[in-house]
Design a protein around this motif. Sequence first.
Motif, mmCIF file in Angstrom:
data_model
loop_
_atom_site.group_PDB
_atom_site.id
_atom_site.type_symbol
_atom_site.label_atom_id
_atom_site.label_comp_id
_atom_site.label_asym_id
_atom_site.label_seq_id
_atom_site.Cartn_x
_atom_site.Cartn_y
_atom_site.Cartn_z
ATOM 1 N N GLU A 12 50.163 91.402 -5.290
ATOM 2 C CA GLU A 12 50.835 91.922 -5.478
ATOM 3 C C GLU A 12 50.004 93.524 -4.345
ATOM 4 O O GLU A 12 50.366 94.012 -3.339
ATOM 5 C CB GLU A 12 50.690 92.927 -6.909
ATOM 6 N N HIS A 13 48.293 93.628 -4.396
ATOM 7 C CA HIS A 13 47.522 94.145 -3.485
ATOM 8 C C HIS A 13 47.373 93.436 -1.720
ATOM 9 O O HIS A 13 46.607 94.956 -1.977
ATOM 10 C CB HIS A 13 46.356 95.013 -4.145
ATOM 11 N N LEU A 14 47.883 92.450 -1.205
ATOM 12 C CA LEU A 14 47.049 92.033 -0.741
ATOM 13 C C LEU A 14 48.378 91.483 0.465
ATOM 14 O O LEU A 14 49.179 90.346 1.468
ATOM 15 C CB LEU A 14 46.281 90.688 -0.380
ATOM 16 N N PRO A 15 50.058 92.867 0.709
ATOM 17 C CA PRO A 15 51.020 92.081 1.797
ATOM 18 C C PRO A 15 50.861 91.743 2.976
ATOM 19 O O PRO A 15 51.363 91.084 3.218
ATOM 20 C CB PRO A 15 51.008 93.471 1.519
ATOM 21 N N LYS A 25 37.419 92.944 -2.648
ATOM 22 C CA LYS A 25 37.490 94.476 -2.686
ATOM 23 C C LYS A 25 37.739 94.752 -1.533
ATOM 24 O O LYS A 25 38.421 95.984 -1.498
ATOM 25 C CB LYS A 25 36.196 94.741 -3.435
ATOM 26 N N GLY A 26 37.153 94.254 -0.298
ATOM 27 C CA GLY A 26 37.339 95.191 1.067
ATOM 28 C C GLY A 26 38.439 95.021 1.377
ATOM 29 O O GLY A 26 39.710 95.138 1.512
ATOM 30 N N LEU A 27 39.207 93.285 1.209
ATOM 31 C CA LEU A 27 40.244 93.383 1.333
ATOM 32 C C LEU A 27 41.506 93.736 0.926
ATOM 33 O O LEU A 27 42.689 94.555 1.418
ATOM 34 C CB LEU A 27 40.993 91.673 1.162
ATOM 35 N N MET A 45 42.133 83.691 -4.978
ATOM 36 C CA MET A 45 41.826 85.149 -5.319
ATOM 37 C C MET A 45 42.943 85.923 -4.353
ATOM 38 O O MET A 45 43.779 86.403 -5.239
ATOM 39 C CB MET A 45 40.879 85.339 -5.000
ATOM 40 N N LEU A 46 43.373 84.743 -3.670
ATOM 41 C CA LEU A 46 44.815 85.334 -2.813
ATOM 42 C C LEU A 46 45.840 85.237 -3.450
ATOM 43 O O LEU A 46 46.379 86.616 -4.184
ATOM 44 C CB LEU A 46 44.759 84.513 -1.444
ATOM 45 N N GLU A 47 46.315 84.216 -4.445
ATOM 46 C CA GLU A 47 47.309 84.297 -5.636
ATOM 47 C C GLU A 47 47.264 85.624 -6.526
ATOM 48 O O GLU A 47 48.113 85.811 -6.811
ATOM 49 C CB GLU A 47 47.843 82.789 -6.430
ATOM 50 N N ALA A 48 45.734 84.976 -7.015
ATOM 51 C CA ALA A 48 45.950 86.727 -7.640
ATOM 52 C C ALA A 48 46.252 87.947 -7.404
ATOM 53 O O ALA A 48 46.134 88.918 -8.551
ATOM 54 C CB ALA A 48 44.567 86.263 -8.229
ATOM 55 N N HIS A 49 45.683 87.586 -6.437
ATOM 56 C CA HIS A 49 45.832 89.270 -6.049
ATOM 57 C C HIS A 49 47.030 90.004 -4.836
ATOM 58 O O HIS A 49 47.133 90.705 -4.593
ATOM 59 C CB HIS A 49 44.170 89.667 -5.519
ATOM 60 N N VAL A 101 42.472 93.925 8.081
ATOM 61 C CA VAL A 101 43.076 94.709 9.478
ATOM 62 C C VAL A 101 44.052 93.692 9.396
ATOM 63 O O VAL A 101 45.590 93.997 9.391
ATOM 64 C CB VAL A 101 43.084 94.829 10.082
ATOM 65 N N THR A 102 43.943 92.101 10.176
ATOM 66 C CA THR A 102 44.425 91.509 10.511
ATOM 67 C C THR A 102 45.850 90.466 9.499
ATOM 68 O O THR A 102 46.947 90.156 9.562
ATOM 69 C CB THR A 102 43.845 90.156 11.450
ATOM 70 N N GLY A 103 45.388 90.536 8.202
ATOM 71 C CA GLY A 103 45.948 89.901 7.324
ATOM 72 C C GLY A 103 46.116 88.314 7.715
ATOM 73 O O GLY A 103 46.438 87.127 7.168
ATOM 74 N N ASP A 104 44.639 87.794 8.052
ATOM 75 C CA ASP A 104 45.006 86.254 8.964
ATOM 76 C C ASP A 104 44.490 85.661 8.233
ATOM 77 O O ASP A 104 42.593 86.046 7.145
ATOM 78 C CB ASP A 104 43.873 86.506 10.373
ATOM 79 N N TYR A 105 44.233 84.370 7.241
ATOM 80 C CA TYR A 105 44.340 83.377 6.712
ATOM 81 C C TYR A 105 42.825 82.451 7.241
ATOM 82 O O TYR A 105 41.555 82.621 6.540
ATOM 83 C CB TYR A 105 44.748 82.763 6.646
ATOM 84 N N ARG A 106 42.630 82.427 8.269
ATOM 85 C CA ARG A 106 41.908 81.916 8.707
ATOM 86 C C ARG A 106 40.680 83.075 9.190
ATOM 87 O O ARG A 106 39.586 82.444 8.490
ATOM 88 C CB ARG A 106 42.630 81.146 9.948
#
Length: 440
Positions: free
Chosen positions: A430-433, A120-122, A424-428, A394-399
């Motif tokens: 659309e909202h995690l560009p 939710k934060g991401l 969850m990354l795959e599921a969301h 903010v960074t979108g960094d996977y690690r």
Amino acid sequence: MNGIKIVTIGGGSSYTPELVEGFIKRHAALPVRELWLVDIPQGEEKLRTVGALAKRMVEKAGVPIEVHLTLDRREALAGADFVTTQMRVGLLDARIKDEKIPLKYGVIGQETNGPGGLFKGLRTIPVILDICREMEELCPDAWLINFTNPAGMVTEAVLRYTDRRKVIGLCNVPIGMKMGVAALLGVEQERVHIDFAGLNHMVFGLAAYVDGENVTAQVIDRLTDEQAGMTMRNIFDQGWDKDFLKALGVLPCPYHRYYYQTDLMLAHEQEAAQKDGTRAEVVKKVEAELFELYKDPNLAIKPPQLEQRGGAYYSEAACNLIDSIYNDRRDIQPVNTRNNGAIAGIPGESAVEVNCVIAKEGPIPLAVGELPVPVQGLVQQIKSFERVAAQAAVTGDYRTALLAMTINPLVPSDAVARQILDEMLEAHKEHLPQFFKPVS
């Protein structure tokens, strides 16, 4: 002199009638002139429904508040005095995923705690930071009052990654705890004072008072004797172990059940998901019923059914806060704000949830010093989680996201963290560009 302009982003929320009711009740002291309700195209139907009810409420009350509805955020923000945010990026369908996916891995699935809180934060933080940038351009002197969860993490991100200092995170948990103590002791709420300190959804009542007399031990006795603690509509009440709570020596908030009663809460969530659906699925049904009520052209008050939502009574906190800033009341309220040394061991620039004097210049945190040893470590761990999660958003960094997931105390290992994170990354997606940038 011309009244106040308030903008509510997420204006199509089912909670909006509470906010409108709060402004109506306080209009003599808090002269709201314009209330702008803002939403996105996917929420337009709800915005129209809630907006029509808001207009009926204002008309019935006979107060001169102009209610405006718009999908244009910039139009609404221009010249605002206060901006409140109560949005849900991805709507309730995203929350359903936040709750269901962790349960598959034997992990708590909850809106603001554990993996659900992380995601939710991401999704939310980038949108809030965009709003902050627009506010700097269109209403630089306005206060941002954020009710969007996870409120502590969102406030942390605003404080660390923007220049906005007029930001306050808000939650209905402290007011709910105060009401709970009053009910346990059979006294009026106005007579109760609680020393709050900690983080959002990780706040403790360090001491409780009635008419200035310390009644903390008495409250703990009542909580354990009745085997029913102060909770919320969205959190199952397991009761508290008597010896544990007396040893803890402070009042936990309802969300502490996820950390101190993890196995029991997980079992309840799994059972409830099989029987009635996750909490998000239940809320979706409650919301559908609420919006059917809201459509009634004869309805011109906040319906009592709204109390079935877990965030009920938040308008008391939101309207009290805005009223106190506007009127320089200098009363004491618990909010999420910059620590500034109030809680020892937490960086001064970090967000904490603590009692503050609310003045025209904003919240002035009351010094607590060091938190009690039994709760200090858990608070520190969650603050680390919030900071790393905000950085990941903010960074979108996977690690960085993997690190945040792993250090959350509700996630058992890095291997489980990676599995949940990937799904969850795959599921969301659309909202995690920020996590799916095109490769140049």
